[in-house]
Enzyme design. Structure first.
Site: not given
Length: 402
Positions: A338, A208-209, A83, A334
């Site tokens: 992402h 969770c994103s 990431c 968030k």
């Protein structure tokens, strides 16, 4: 671990970022072009010496960029570091300019996750014997371990920890609602966040994103040349990357209440930037809030809160947009989303807007220094990137009137 650093040797003079989200309307090439079009508004794209392209799985070589942009034999280096891939592209591009190898380079990060039809991140694991811990846990499951571990170590009541995680999600959704490029642009009540369906452990959907598509890019030049391109350049103060030994899952001393790689990378970046008190010297930060307990633990690893106290600071509003140290004013992973390869550069894009006074309703008062933090992997086995950027060179601050 130490680095000599490249403080005030390079500057960002233009940036671009797409809207993040479920971009069914666009290919990865379309997203790259969209980000580049914003970045090079009024700039000469033909004189770029080299490109660095960060992506996890949306392209196997630099040809993704060269074909999209119609480049004629310009070097394009494709990098991947989980990431932190976009941050890695940025780091390498900055070093190329600082070394004198190139005068003008671009770092690009891009990812298309939604076209797969898969609900999470696609992974291509290397061949193994099947016993690796990361093959048996999803990302939400791995990061959910932070919550009970933190409570056990610091004696935090589970309901208080739940309130703190809820506040992180509520804050980031509230910030993202002010951001026209965010994936999720609606405020979400604390009641809805706390009662959302569970994904893993005590992590609910809103912990969770977002899984999204997007791209972001930066034009980087030598600091002494920056004012040829813009009156408001953004200077690189420190860049640090730490790759851990990956023994966390097997190490009996690892308790899932910290990311040692984050501690090391932040310490290195602060040293390069000449920062001794990040709580007082950093104006705001963009951090890797892949899950709500991650952001809470990062506050302590980055030196923004004392050990065992971040949950209290979160609930006190210390990291809200109007708090003592705003965290993720653009909504973070968030709320902004992402798309893996783009996230590191998206964080820098928010710094760019804030320093230029172009952040709209989320604009902060007179920001001077910012931190961006990006990690890849999972607790106990990750890579961590930290950067410090600012709107003035050291020599400029020395001559600034009081």
């Amino acid at each position: 671990m130490s680095s000599n650093g490249i403080r005030d040797k390079v500057a960002i003079v233009a940036m671009g970022c797409t809207r993040f989200g479920e971009r069914w309307d666009a290919s990865v090439e379309d997203l790259i072009i969209e980000a580049m079009d914003e970045c090079f508004r009024g700039q000469d794209r033909d004189s770029v010496d080299a490109y660095w392209f960060g992506t996890l799985s949306s392209g196997q070589s630099g040809l993704v960029v060269s074909k999209a942009l119609g480049l004629d034999f310009t070097p394009v280096t494709r990098v991947e570091n989980y990431c932190a891939s976009g941050s890695e592209a940025f780091r390498n591009a900055c070093y190329a300019v600082a070394s004198g190898a190139y005068d003008r380079v671009v770092a690009i990060g891009a990812e298309k996750l939604k076209d797969s039809g898969f609900s999470g991140l696609l992974r291509g694991d290397p061949p193994s014997d099947g016993t690796a811990a990361e093959l048996s846990l999803t990302a939400p499951a791995a990061f959910s371990l932070l919550d009970p571990a933190y409570c056990a170590r610091y004696g935090v009541d589970a309901s208080a920890m739940r309130d703190a995680m809820t506040h992180v999600a509520w804050k980031n959704h509230r910030n993202g609602a002010l951001n026209p490029k965010a994936q999720f642009r609606s405020e979400v009540s604390k009641e809805k966040i706390a009662s959302a369906p569970l994904v893993a452990g005590r992590l609910g959907v809103f912990d969770c994103s977002g899984v999204s598509d997007g791209a972001a890019c930066a034009l980087i030049v030598r600091a002494e040349d920056a004012h040829r391109y813009t009156d408001t350049p953004m200077y690189v103060k420190g860049l640090a990357l730490a790759a851990g030994p990956g023994r966390g899952g097997m190490d009996p001393d690892y308790d899932y209440t910290t990311f040692p790689e984050v501690v090391r990378s932040a310490r290195d970046a602060y040293q390069q930037a000449g920062i001794s008190d990040p709580c007082r010297e950093i104006s705001f930060a963009e951090v890797h809030d892949c899950f709500t307990p991650t952001e809470l633990v990062l506050m302590e690893d980055l030196g923004f809160a004392d050990r065992g106290q971040a949950w209290k600071d979160v609930l006190d509003g210390a990291f809200d947009l109007d708090g003592r140290l705003p965290i993720n004013p653009d909504g973070g992973l968030k709320s902004f989303g992402h798309p893996v390869g783009a996230s590191g550069l998206r964080m820098l894009y928010e710094c760019w807007l804030q320093f230029r006074g172009e952040a709209g309703d989320r604009q902060l008062a007179d920001p001077r220094l910012a931190l961006t933090h990006n990690l890849g992997g999972r607790p106990g086995a990750c890579v961590s990137f930290a950067a410090v950027v600012g709107n003035e060179k050291k020599s400029d601050r020395a001559t600034r009137p009081l």
